[in-house]
Structure formats: structure tokens, C-alpha cells
Scaffold this motif. Sequence first.
Motif, mmCIF file in Angstrom:
data_model
loop_
_atom_site.group_PDB
_atom_site.id
_atom_site.type_symbol
_atom_site.label_atom_id
_atom_site.label_comp_id
_atom_site.label_asym_id
_atom_site.label_seq_id
_atom_site.Cartn_x
_atom_site.Cartn_y
_atom_site.Cartn_z
ATOM 1 N N GLY A 1 -11.064 -17.693 -16.354
ATOM 2 C CA GLY A 1 -9.429 -18.327 -16.355
ATOM 3 C C GLY A 1 -8.951 -17.553 -17.210
ATOM 4 O O GLY A 1 -7.368 -18.556 -17.138
ATOM 5 N N TYR A 2 -8.001 -16.677 -16.892
ATOM 6 C CA TYR A 2 -7.187 -15.645 -17.567
ATOM 7 C C TYR A 2 -6.802 -14.868 -16.235
ATOM 8 O O TYR A 2 -8.195 -14.181 -15.784
ATOM 9 C CB TYR A 2 -7.075 -15.447 -18.952
ATOM 10 C CG TYR A 2 -7.685 -16.157 -19.880
ATOM 11 C CD1 TYR A 2 -6.281 -16.702 -20.236
ATOM 12 C CD2 TYR A 2 -8.837 -16.826 -20.204
ATOM 13 C CE1 TYR A 2 -5.944 -17.215 -21.151
ATOM 14 C CE2 TYR A 2 -8.848 -17.626 -20.970
ATOM 15 C CZ TYR A 2 -7.159 -18.093 -21.568
ATOM 16 O OH TYR A 2 -7.295 -19.732 -22.692
ATOM 17 N N VAL A 3 -5.933 -14.335 -15.896
ATOM 18 C CA VAL A 3 -5.628 -13.703 -15.671
ATOM 19 C C VAL A 3 -4.191 -12.877 -15.526
ATOM 20 O O VAL A 3 -3.116 -13.653 -16.095
ATOM 21 C CB VAL A 3 -4.943 -14.402 -13.635
ATOM 22 C CG1 VAL A 3 -4.285 -15.138 -14.103
ATOM 23 C CG2 VAL A 3 -4.710 -12.986 -13.216
ATOM 24 N N ARG A 4 -3.554 -11.374 -15.357
ATOM 25 C CA ARG A 4 -2.629 -10.714 -15.867
ATOM 26 C C ARG A 4 -1.449 -10.671 -14.912
ATOM 27 O O ARG A 4 -2.033 -10.210 -13.325
ATOM 28 C CB ARG A 4 -2.812 -9.688 -16.579
ATOM 29 C CG ARG A 4 -3.880 -9.009 -18.125
ATOM 30 C CD ARG A 4 -2.806 -9.568 -18.999
ATOM 31 N NE ARG A 4 -3.762 -9.176 -19.735
ATOM 32 C CZ ARG A 4 -2.661 -9.538 -21.431
ATOM 33 N NH1 ARG A 4 -1.393 -9.886 -21.382
ATOM 34 N NH2 ARG A 4 -3.437 -9.052 -22.278
ATOM 35 N N GLY A 5 -1.018 -11.069 -14.990
ATOM 36 C CA GLY A 5 0.563 -11.269 -13.871
ATOM 37 C C GLY A 5 0.666 -9.872 -14.372
ATOM 38 O O GLY A 5 0.978 -8.526 -14.933
#
Length: 323
Positions: A154-158
Motif C-alpha cells: 500500500g505504500y511507495v517511496r517517491g
Amino acid sequence: MDTAPGARTRRGRAAALLAAVVAACLAAGCTSGGPSDDGRGSSSRPSRDAADGSSVLAVKVDNARTARPHTGLEAADVVYVEQVEGGLSRLMAVYASRLPESVGPVRSARESDLELLRQFRRPVLAFSGAQGRLLPFIDRAPLEAVTPESSPRGYVRGTDRPAPHNLYLRPGQLMDGPPGRSALTTGFRYGPAPEGGRAEIRHTVRYPAARFTFTWSPDRDRWLVAMDGSPAVTTAGEQLSPATVVVQHVTVRPSDFRDFLGNTTPYTETVGSGKATVLRGGRAHDARWNRPDATEGTSFRTAGGAPVSFAPGQVWVVYATAP
């Protein structure tokens, strides 16, 4: 003692680096005694991949200057603004009508969030860590906690900004779809504007280290948001523009939690009653807010007892310290 020029230079560089780190962490509202704000901390709640279809999605959103512009705030039904350590601010975006592709940057939870969220039926709370002693309270709260550890998909690093201001939630990985407006058990009423009020095209709310200004735009029939003197735009270049703004005067008291510098975390009391100003249609309406219990929403009425209805569209609730 080492007093050679090289040693003094090394000590100077180390001191400068430490000062920079401390300043950055304070601006971000870091806490101590537990997990950090960069996502390493999580509740012990098991992984959650999807909501049950009736829960709102609440996301804690970073509002440090380095966290702007935001992503996905324009899709929220309600945006709550609260004071955190150092007089800074943080946002909680609540989604029911639609889910954006991405929301963020995501940051840590606070004790006040648990009381605020009791008004919803088993809400999904997305956040990236919390003060260590607060985690057991989150585990016991009637909500579904979603962190990068419990739901990594559910998460991602930009890559466009440094950590910790680059963590984004992907709601589509957590929920099959939006629960619908019926999940918004906020107690808000929507309908025709109340009678009376006074003409007001600009309203500013100040925290010790943050400032929000709402300017009425007749062309857009919305309030244009500015933060710390600059237009609040999204990553798509769109200025945030709620239909209704509520300035709710509340008690902001010290909590039992502190950040790593020893600063006390503020606790915003959202149960009770007090004064409020409702901004809609280029007018300001004085009101009284009332929330008798944490499991109930908040109602707003005029001095004469008439309900204050909000305009259809996004609502911002700014928690200001009661005078």
C-alpha cells in the motif's frame, strides 16, 4: 584536550550537522521513545489488504514546508487541521466518496487522532509510525491501522524529495473502492446556507509556527487555501479549494507524550462544545459546535439554535485554540 585546528574543524562540522538534523526533525514533528516518523515504527496489528466496504479511509498527511505540494488532498471529503509539536501543523484527510490514486506524504499518528476517529465505524487509519508508548493505544482503538510494515503493497517511496517527506499511500491497494458518503458519520449537515452571517472574503488562522488563509473566490465558488503565505497547490498544480471551512475553537492541552527534544505533544480535544466560525459562500457564520461523546459526530448551530448547513463539496475543519 585536542585543540589542533583540524580537530576544531571536525568538531565544528559535526556540530553543524547535528544542528541541521535536529532542526529538520523538529520541523517534521518527530517523536522519541519509540518508532521514528520514517515508517520504521508500526502497530502490532496484522496486515490488512482491504476494507470491508463501509469504512472511511483516514490518512495522516505531512504538512511541513518540505512536504508540499501535497498529493491527493483534493479528493478528500474532509480535511482536518491539527497542531503538533513546535506549533506546527499536520493534516488528516478523510476519504469516502472517492479514492485518489495516491495520497501523501504520509506521516505519523497522534493521540488526538484516536478520539477524532471514534465518530466513524471502524475507520482505516493510514500512518507511518507513532511514538512508541502510543502504539498500544492504537492497537486497542476501534480502527484498522495500516502502516508500511503491515501493508507494504500500500505504500511507495517517491524520488522527488528526501525522506521522510516522500512516503505515499496507494489506496487502491487497501480498499476495493470508496465506501460512499453514508460512511461519513461526521454529524455535518449539507444544504442551503444559513441566514445572516457577515461578508468575509478572507480568513486567517494562526498556530505558533503555521498559518492558514482562506480566500473566497466568486468565480470558483470555493475558498482558496494558502499555507504560510503561499497558495496550497497539489502536485497536479491545482489549488486546494474547499466549499466550506470550519474554524473550530477547541481546548489544546499537553498530552502525556513528548518528542525527542522533550517538547510536549499537544492534545486537541474534539469532544465537548465551544465556539466556531463557518465560512461558506463568501460569508462567515458564528456558531456553537457540540460533540457530546467520542462515538458521535459534531453538530453546528447558530446562537438561536438553528442548524448550520454546509455547502456540498469538500470541508476543511481547522482546530484553533479556544480564546
